[in-house]
Design a protein around this motif. Structure first.
Motif, PDB file in Angstrom:
ATOM      1  N   LEU A 452      44.837  90.200  20.709  1.00 27.05           N
ATOM      2  CA  LEU A 452      44.103  91.158  21.545  1.00 27.05           C
ATOM      3  C   LEU A 452      42.604  91.021  21.285  1.00 27.05           C
ATOM      4  O   LEU A 452      42.182  90.722  20.172  1.00 27.05           O
ATOM      5  N   SER A 453      41.802  91.275  22.303  1.00 24.43           N
ATOM      6  CA  SER A 453      40.351  91.216  22.118  1.00 24.43           C
ATOM      7  C   SER A 453      39.829  92.594  21.707  1.00 24.43           C
ATOM      8  O   SER A 453      40.435  93.626  22.021  1.00 24.43           O
ATOM      9  N   SER A 454      38.696  92.585  21.033  1.00 24.32           N
ATOM     10  CA  SER A 454      38.050  93.853  20.650  1.00 24.32           C
ATOM     11  C   SER A 454      37.769  94.694  21.893  1.00 24.32           C
ATOM     12  O   SER A 454      37.892  95.920  21.882  1.00 24.32           O
ATOM     13  N   GLU A 455      37.395  94.016  22.978  1.00 26.27           N
ATOM     14  CA  GLU A 455      37.061  94.722  24.218  1.00 26.27           C
ATOM     15  C   GLU A 455      38.274  95.445  24.797  1.00 26.27           C
ATOM     16  O   GLU A 455      38.193  96.601  25.209  1.00 26.27           O
ATOM     17  N   GLN A 456      39.427  94.762  24.790  1.00 27.15           N
ATOM     18  CA  GLN A 456      40.638  95.396  25.327  1.00 27.15           C
ATOM     19  C   GLN A 456      41.036  96.610  24.492  1.00 27.15           C
ATOM     20  O   GLN A 456      41.430  97.649  25.012  1.00 27.15           O
ATOM     21  N   ILE A 457      40.917  96.473  23.164  1.00 28.94           N
ATOM     22  CA  ILE A 457      41.295  97.574  22.271  1.00 28.94           C
ATOM     23  C   ILE A 457      40.362  98.767  22.490  1.00 28.94           C
ATOM     24  O   ILE A 457      40.806  99.916  22.586  1.00 28.94           O
ATOM     25  N   ALA A 458      39.058  98.492  22.599  1.00 29.38           N
ATOM     26  CA  ALA A 458      38.096  99.574  22.842  1.00 29.38           C
ATOM     27  C   ALA A 458      38.389 100.254  24.178  1.00 29.38           C
ATOM     28  O   ALA A 458      38.387 101.489  24.271  1.00 29.38           O
ATOM     29  N   ASP A 459      38.655  99.457  25.197  1.00 33.47           N
ATOM     30  CA  ASP A 459      38.935  99.985  26.535  1.00 33.47           C
ATOM     31  C   ASP A 459      40.145 100.924  26.514  1.00 33.47           C
ATOM     32  O   ASP A 459      40.092 102.038  27.050  1.00 33.47           O
ATOM     33  N   GLU A 460      41.228 100.481  25.891  1.00 36.26           N
ATOM     34  CA  GLU A 460      42.431 101.325  25.789  1.00 36.26           C
ATOM     35  C   GLU A 460      42.117 102.635  25.072  1.00 36.26           C
ATOM     36  O   GLU A 460      42.475 103.719  25.532  1.00 36.26           O
ATOM     37  N   TRP A 461      41.468 102.485  23.927  1.00 33.21           N
ATOM     38  CA  TRP A 461      41.247 103.659  23.079  1.00 33.21           C
ATOM     39  C   TRP A 461      40.357 104.691  23.779  1.00 33.21           C
ATOM     40  O   TRP A 461      40.632 105.893  23.751  1.00 33.21           O
ATOM     41  N   ILE A 462      39.291 104.218  24.433  1.00 29.73           N
ATOM     42  CA  ILE A 462      38.373 105.137  25.122  1.00 29.73           C
ATOM     43  C   ILE A 462      39.111 105.883  26.230  1.00 29.73           C
ATOM     44  O   ILE A 462      38.995 107.109  26.366  1.00 29.73           O
ATOM     45  N   LYS A 463      39.885 105.140  27.014  1.00 27.04           N
ATOM     46  CA  LYS A 463      40.590 105.768  28.143  1.00 27.04           C
ATOM     47  C   LYS A 463      41.616 106.793  27.665  1.00 27.04           C
ATOM     48  O   LYS A 463      41.824 107.825  28.296  1.00 27.04           O
ATOM     49  N   MET A 464      42.277 106.502  26.551  1.00 27.35           N
ATOM     50  CA  MET A 464      43.306 107.416  26.051  1.00 27.35           C
ATOM     51  C   MET A 464      42.707 108.593  25.274  1.00 27.35           C
ATOM     52  O   MET A 464      43.276 109.676  25.246  1.00 27.35           O
ATOM     53  N   THR A 465      41.548 108.366  24.655  1.00 29.08           N
ATOM     54  CA  THR A 465      40.973 109.385  23.782  1.00 29.08           C
ATOM     55  C   THR A 465      39.970 110.279  24.507  1.00 29.08           C
ATOM     56  O   THR A 465      39.829 111.453  24.183  1.00 29.08           O
ATOM     57  N   PHE A 466      39.257 109.702  25.487  1.00 28.14           N
ATOM     58  CA  PHE A 466      38.240 110.472  26.207  1.00 28.14           C
ATOM     59  C   PHE A 466      38.575 110.580  27.695  1.00 28.14           C
ATOM     60  O   PHE A 466      39.136 111.559  28.139  1.00 28.14           O
ATOM     61  N   THR A 467      38.228 109.546  28.461  1.00 27.86           N
ATOM     62  CA  THR A 467      38.434 109.590  29.914  1.00 27.86           C
ATOM     63  C   THR A 467      38.496 108.169  30.442  1.00 27.86           C
ATOM     64  O   THR A 467      37.974 107.250  29.796  1.00 27.86           O
ATOM     65  N   ASP A 468      39.110 107.992  31.618  1.00 22.11           N
ATOM     66  CA  ASP A 468      39.156 106.646  32.207  1.00 22.11           C
ATOM     67  C   ASP A 468      38.044 106.459  33.240  1.00 22.11           C
ATOM     68  O   ASP A 468      38.008 105.459  33.940  1.00 22.11           O
ATOM     69  N   ASN A 469      37.118 107.409  33.317  1.00 17.53           N
ATOM     70  CA  ASN A 469      36.002 107.293  34.250  1.00 17.53           C
ATOM     71  C   ASN A 469      35.089 106.146  33.811  1.00 17.53           C
ATOM     72  O   ASN A 469      34.544 106.159  32.707  1.00 17.53           O
ATOM     73  N   GLN A 470      34.913 105.162  34.710  1.00 18.98           N
ATOM     74  CA  GLN A 470      34.161 103.951  34.343  1.00 18.98           C
ATOM     75  C   GLN A 470      32.709 104.235  33.957  1.00 18.98           C
ATOM     76  O   GLN A 470      32.108 103.494  33.191  1.00 18.98           O
ATOM     77  N   ASP A 471      32.158 105.317  34.486  1.00 16.60           N
ATOM     78  CA  ASP A 471      30.780 105.672  34.126  1.00 16.60           C
ATOM     79  C   ASP A 471      30.683 106.075  32.652  1.00 16.60           C
ATOM     80  O   ASP A 471      29.591 106.069  32.076  1.00 16.60           O
ATOM     81  N   PHE A 472      31.805 106.436  32.071  1.00 16.75           N
ATOM     82  CA  PHE A 472      31.861 106.717  30.628  1.00 16.75           C
ATOM     83  C   PHE A 472      32.361 105.482  29.868  1.00 16.75           C
ATOM     84  O   PHE A 472      31.780 105.072  28.861  1.00 16.75           O
ATOM     85  N   VAL A 473      33.424 104.877  30.383  1.00 19.58           N
ATOM     86  CA  VAL A 473      34.086 103.771  29.674  1.00 19.58           C
ATOM     87  C   VAL A 473      33.137 102.596  29.440  1.00 19.58           C
ATOM     88  O   VAL A 473      33.065 102.054  28.334  1.00 19.58           O
ATOM     89  N   LYS A 474      32.381 102.224  30.475  1.00 19.12           N
ATOM     90  CA  LYS A 474      31.548 101.017  30.365  1.00 19.12           C
ATOM     91  C   LYS A 474      30.466 101.147  29.287  1.00 19.12           C
ATOM     92  O   LYS A 474      30.391 100.320  28.379  1.00 19.12           O
ATOM     93  N   PRO A 475      29.612 102.175  29.332  1.00 20.69           N
ATOM     94  CA  PRO A 475      28.574 102.257  28.295  1.00 20.69           C
ATOM     95  C   PRO A 475      29.131 102.473  26.888  1.00 20.69           C
ATOM     96  O   PRO A 475      28.578 101.938  25.915  1.00 20.69           O
ATOM     97  N   VAL A 476      30.226 103.224  26.783  1.00 21.17           N
ATOM     98  CA  VAL A 476      30.778 103.489  25.445  1.00 21.17           C
ATOM     99  C   VAL A 476      31.438 102.230  24.881  1.00 21.17           C
ATOM    100  O   VAL A 476      31.349 101.954  23.679  1.00 21.17           O
TER     101      VAL A 476
END
Length: 678
Positions: A452-476
Motif C-alpha cells: 500500500l502507498s502512504s497516500e492511499q493509507i492517508a486517504d482512507e484514514w482521513i475519509k473514515m476519521t474526518f470527512t470524505d469532502n475533497q476540499d478537506f481530504v486533499k490539503p490534509v
C-alpha cells in the motif's frame, strides 16, 4: 408554535451541523449510518463468536446489498486472508477461517465509508505477515514508558474482577486493520508479569481479544526464575532453569491455549540476559524456544543491544548477532529496530537486515513518537515505515528489500512477523493527538499489505476519521504526506541524528556532552561538530560501518559524492563549506533545511485554519492548539541547532532566513522533567 418553528429550522440545518467528536471512535465513526442491513440479508452457516461479531458489524453498519459469509477450506493458502466477490444480488466474502470473514467485513465497510465503487468487486487479500503485532511498553503500575496518551489501558489492579469496556473497543479497532497480536507489557519487563495472579488477569484479556483474532504475548524478564522462585541463577544452560521455563510455559498454556509466546530484551541497557552467565543470545533464546515449542509458541528476541564500548553504536547489533546466525531454533525470530541507532526521525536502515541468512528477522517500528515531538507534533509515519520496508539491502542481489526479506519472499521462514511500539493510552482519543491515530492505522494497514502507498493509507484514514469532502481530504493528505520530512528538516536534516535532550528526548540539546555517562548517550558523540565540519564518519577512515552493508551500498555510502544527501551526515564528517548538489555549501543547506521545516509547520497552521467548517469544534481546536506547540518547538529546534553549530562553522546564517529569536545561552538553560529510555 414557537418551539415547532425552532425544530423545523434545526431539522433543515441538521445536515450542516457538525456535532462534537472526542476521537474515541477512531476511524470507526460511521457518522452517516443509522442502521445496517437486516439480519435476514446475511447468509452464513455455523455459529462462532468471531462470526457473530462479523454479523453484528453488518447489521449495525452495512448499508449495501445482501452479504454471504462462507468458510472454504480451498482458501487455506490465503492464511487469514479472504476473497470478496459481488454479483447483482449479493456480496460473497469467503475465507478458510472465521477471522478472515471478519477482516473481509471490515474491508467492505471501509469501501463503503470511503465512498469506493462497490460494483463488480473481485478482491483477493492475503496478509503480508503472519504475526502483525503491537508492542505495548506498559508497566504493571499503569505507567507507560514512552507513552504520551495517559496511563495504560490495562487496569491490572481491577482485573480479573472488573473489566473495562475499552478492552473490547481496542480489540475491535485492531481487528479492523488486521492487527492480530499484542505484547501487553514493557520490554523492560517486571518478573511479576509471570506470577500466577497476573497470568490469571492476562487470561481475561486473552479471552476478550480471541474472537477478534488477537493473540496475547508477554515480555519476560530473563531473571524471572531466580527472582520469582529463588533458583540459584537464571543460567540458560542450568537444567533447573530450563525446567522452570518449561513449567511456566505449561502453566500459561493451560490458562491461555492460544498464547503467542515471549518477547525478550536481554543484555541491553542494564537488562539481565544470558551474557550475565557467559552464554550467548542463542543460548538464551533457545532455552525459551524449547519451552514454548510443544505449544507452537514463538520467541521474539530483540537485537537492540549496545554494550559500553569504543565501537560505533550503529555496528553493535550486527557484530553481536551475525556470528550467531544459524544457531537459533526455528521458532525464534530476531526483532530488529528499523535503524541501527534508535527510532530516529531518519536513519540509514539497520545493516543487520539481510545479514542473517539462516535466522528469521522481523522489523520493529515505533508508532509512539518518542523522538518526534511526543503527542504534540503532526508526523504521519507511513512514509518512514515505507522508506524502511522498501530499502534495498542487496543481500540476495538487487531487489532484496527489507519487506521481501521479512515477509517470506526471499527467506522461507517458518513464521513471518512485523511489530511496532504502540502509542495507545487511556486518553479519550487513544493516542494523545487526533492525527497520531493515523500512525496506529498506518502500521496495521502496512502489516497487512506492505505494498500500500502512504497516500492511499492517508486517504482512507482521513475519509473514515474526518470527512470524505475533497476540499478537506486533499490539503490534509498533502500535509500528512509531507509531515515526516518537515519534522526531519526542523530537527535533524541531512542525516544528523540523536541530538535530542537527554533522557526524555523532547527538544534539542546538540551541546549535550555527558562527561560522566556513556559517550553514546551524548549528542556530541553523534554529530562530531568541530571547526572542520559536522557528521559521523562511518567510512573506512572512521568507524567503517559502511562495510557492514552489501555491495554496492558499501561503496555508495562510503563515497561522499554518491551518498544520498539526506544521509550525508550519517555516513560522513562533512566540511562546512562542502558544495552540495544544488550549489549551496553544507552550512547554507543546513540553514535552509531548518528554515524550511519551520515554514512548513506554519503552512500546516494556515491549512488547518481554513478547514474549520469541515471539522467538529472539539477536534478542530484541539489540533489547532497542538500545531501552535509544534510551531514553537520547530523554532526552538532551528534556533538551538543553527546557533550551536554556528559556533563551529563561524559562517553567517543566510540573509533570507528568519533570524533566531532565542539566545544560545538561554536555550542551554532549558531543562524539561520527563521520563526515560527504551
Amino acid at each position: 408554535m414557537q418551539n415547532f418553528r425552532v425544530y423545523i429550522i434545526l431539522f433543515l440545518l441538521f445536515p450542516l451541523m457538525i456535532f462534537a467528536d472526542d476521537g474515541s471512535k477512531l476511524w470507526l465513526r460511521f457518522p452517516n449510518v443509522k442502521k445496517g442491513i437486516s439480519a435476514d440479508k446475511i447468509i452464513s452457516k455455523g455459529k462462532n463468536p468471531t462470526l457473530d461479531i462479523a454479523k453484528n458489524e453488518l447489521t449495525d453498519l452495512w448499508q449495501g446489498q445482501a452479504v454471504e459469509l462462507r468458510t472454504e477450506t480451498a482458501l487455506k493458502n490465503l492464511k487469514d486472508g479472504y476473497t470478496i466477490k459481488s454479483t447483482s444480488d449479493k456480496i460473497t466474502i469467503s475465507s478458510s477461517k472465521e477471522i478472515g470473514l471478519l477482516y473481509g467485513v471490515y474491508h467492505i465497510l471501509r469501501l463503503q465509508e470511503t465512498k469506493s465503487n462497490l460494483e463488480n468487486l473481485n478482491i483477493t487479500e492475503k496478509p503480508s505477515y503472519d504475526v502483525r503485532i503491537l508492542n505495548h511498553w506498559d508497566n504493571l503500575d499503569g505507567t507507560i514508558e514512552r507513552g504520551y496518551a495517559g496511563h495504560s489501558l490495562w487496569k491490572w489492579e481491577d482485573l480479573p474482577g472488573k473489566i473495562s469496556p475499552r478492552y473490547k473497543e481496542y480489540a475491535r479497532a485492531n481487528a479492523s486493520i488486521g492487527i492480530n497480536s499484542v505484547v501487553l507489557n514493557n520490554v523492560n519487563a517486571s518478573p511479576n508479569m509471570l506470577r500466577r495472579d497476573y497470568l490469571e488477569k492476562v487470561k481475561i484479556l486473552a479471552d476478550i481479544f480471541r474472537p477478534y483474532g488477537i493473540k496475547v504475548y508477554l515480555s519476560v524478564n530473563f531473571s524471572s526464575p531466580k527472582v520469582l522462585d529463588g533458583l540459584e541463577n537464571s543460567d540458560p544452560l542450568n537444567k533447573n532453569v530450563q525446567n522452570w521455563w518449561k513449567g511456566k510455559a505449561s502453566e500459561i498454556y493451560k490458562l491461555i491455549p492460544d498464547f503467542g509466546g515471549f518477547l525478550v530484551k536481554a543484555n541491553s541497557e542494564g537488562q539481565p540476559g544470558p551474557q550475565d552467565y557467559g552464554r550467548t543470545h542463542a543460548d538464551g533464546a533457545n532455552m525459551m524456544a524449547d519451552a514454548l515449542k510443544p505449544y507452537n509458541g514463538i520467541v521474539m528476541w530483540r537485537a537492540f543491544v549496545y554494550s559500553p564500548s569504543n565501537e560505533d553504536r550503529a555496528k553493535q547489533a550486527y557484530l553481536e548477532f551475525v556470528p550467531l546466525d544459524g544457531k537459533f531454533r526455528d521458532n525464534v525470530i530476531i526483532q530488529i529496530k528499523n535503524g541501527p541507532i534508535d527510532f530516529q526521525p531518519r536513519e540509514a536502515f539497520n545493516p543487520l537486515f539481510g545479514a542473517l541468512k539462516k535466522t528469521p528477522e522481523m522489523v520493529e517500528f515505533q508508532i509512539t513518537q518518542e523522538y518526534l515531538g511526543f503527542s504534540n507534533h503532526v508526523v504521519f509515519l507511513a512514509p518512514l515505515f515505507k522508506e524502511n520496508l522498501d530499502s534495498d539491502t542487496y543481500s540476495y542481489g538487487k531487489g532484496s528489500t527489507i519487506a521481501k526479506l521479512t515477509d517470506g519472499t526471499l527467506m522461507k521462514n517458518k513464521i513471518t512477523a512485523i511489530s511496532a511500539v504502540a502509542n495507545i493510552g487511556e486518553d479519550t482519543n487513544w493516542t494523545g493527538h487526533h492525527f497520531a491515530q493515523a500512525n496506529w492505522y498506518a502500521f496495521g494497514r502496512l502489516a497487512w499489505n506492505h505494498d500500500l502507498s502512504s497516500e492511499q493509507i492517508a486517504d482512507e484514514w482521513i475519509k473514515m476519521t474526518f470527512t470524505d469532502n475533497q476540499d478537506f481530504v486533499k490539503p490534509v493528505t498533502e500535509m500528512m504526506l509531507s509531515s515526516r520530512e518537515t519534522a526531519v528538516d526542523y530537527m535533524m536534516p541531512l542525516g544528523l541524528h540523536h541530538i535530542f535532550a537527554s533522557g526524555h528526548h523532547y527538544g534539542p540539546e546538540p551541546w549535550g556532552d555527558y562527561k560522566n555517562g556513556r559517550p553514546d548517550w551524548s549528542p556530541v558523540y553523534y554529530h562530531k561538530a568541530d571547526a572542520n565540519g559536522v557528521g559521523f564518519d562511518r567510512t573506512k577512515t572512521g568507524s567503517n560501518a559502511v562495510s557492514l552493508y552489501f555491495p554496492p551500498l558499501n561503496e555508495t555510502y562510503g563515497n561522499i559524492k554518491t551518498t544520498p544527501e539526506n544521509l550525508i551526515l550519517w555516513f560522513h564528517h562533512v566540511p562546512w563549506n562542502y558544495k552540495m548538489k544544488d550549489g549551496k555549501t553544507l552550512w547554507e543547506e543546513l540553514s535552509y533545511k531548518y528554515d524550511s521545516g519551520v515554514k512548513n509547520v506554519r503552512d500546516y497552521q494556515k491549512i488547518w485554519d481554513k478547514l474549520k467548517t469541515y471539522v467538529d469544534e472539539d477536534r478542530f481546536t484541539f489540533v489547532q492548539s497542538k500545531l501552535k506547540i509544534q510551531e514553537k518547538d520547530a523554532v526552538w529546534w532551528k534556533d538551538a541547532c543553527l546557533l550551536y553549530f554556528q559556533t563551529f562553522s563561524k559562517m553567517p546564517i543566510p540573509n533570507d532566513i528568519e533570524k533566531p529569536v532565542h539566545e544560545l545561552e538561554d536555550l542551554k538553560k532549558i531543562k524539561l522533567n520527563m521520563g526515560h529510555h527504551n
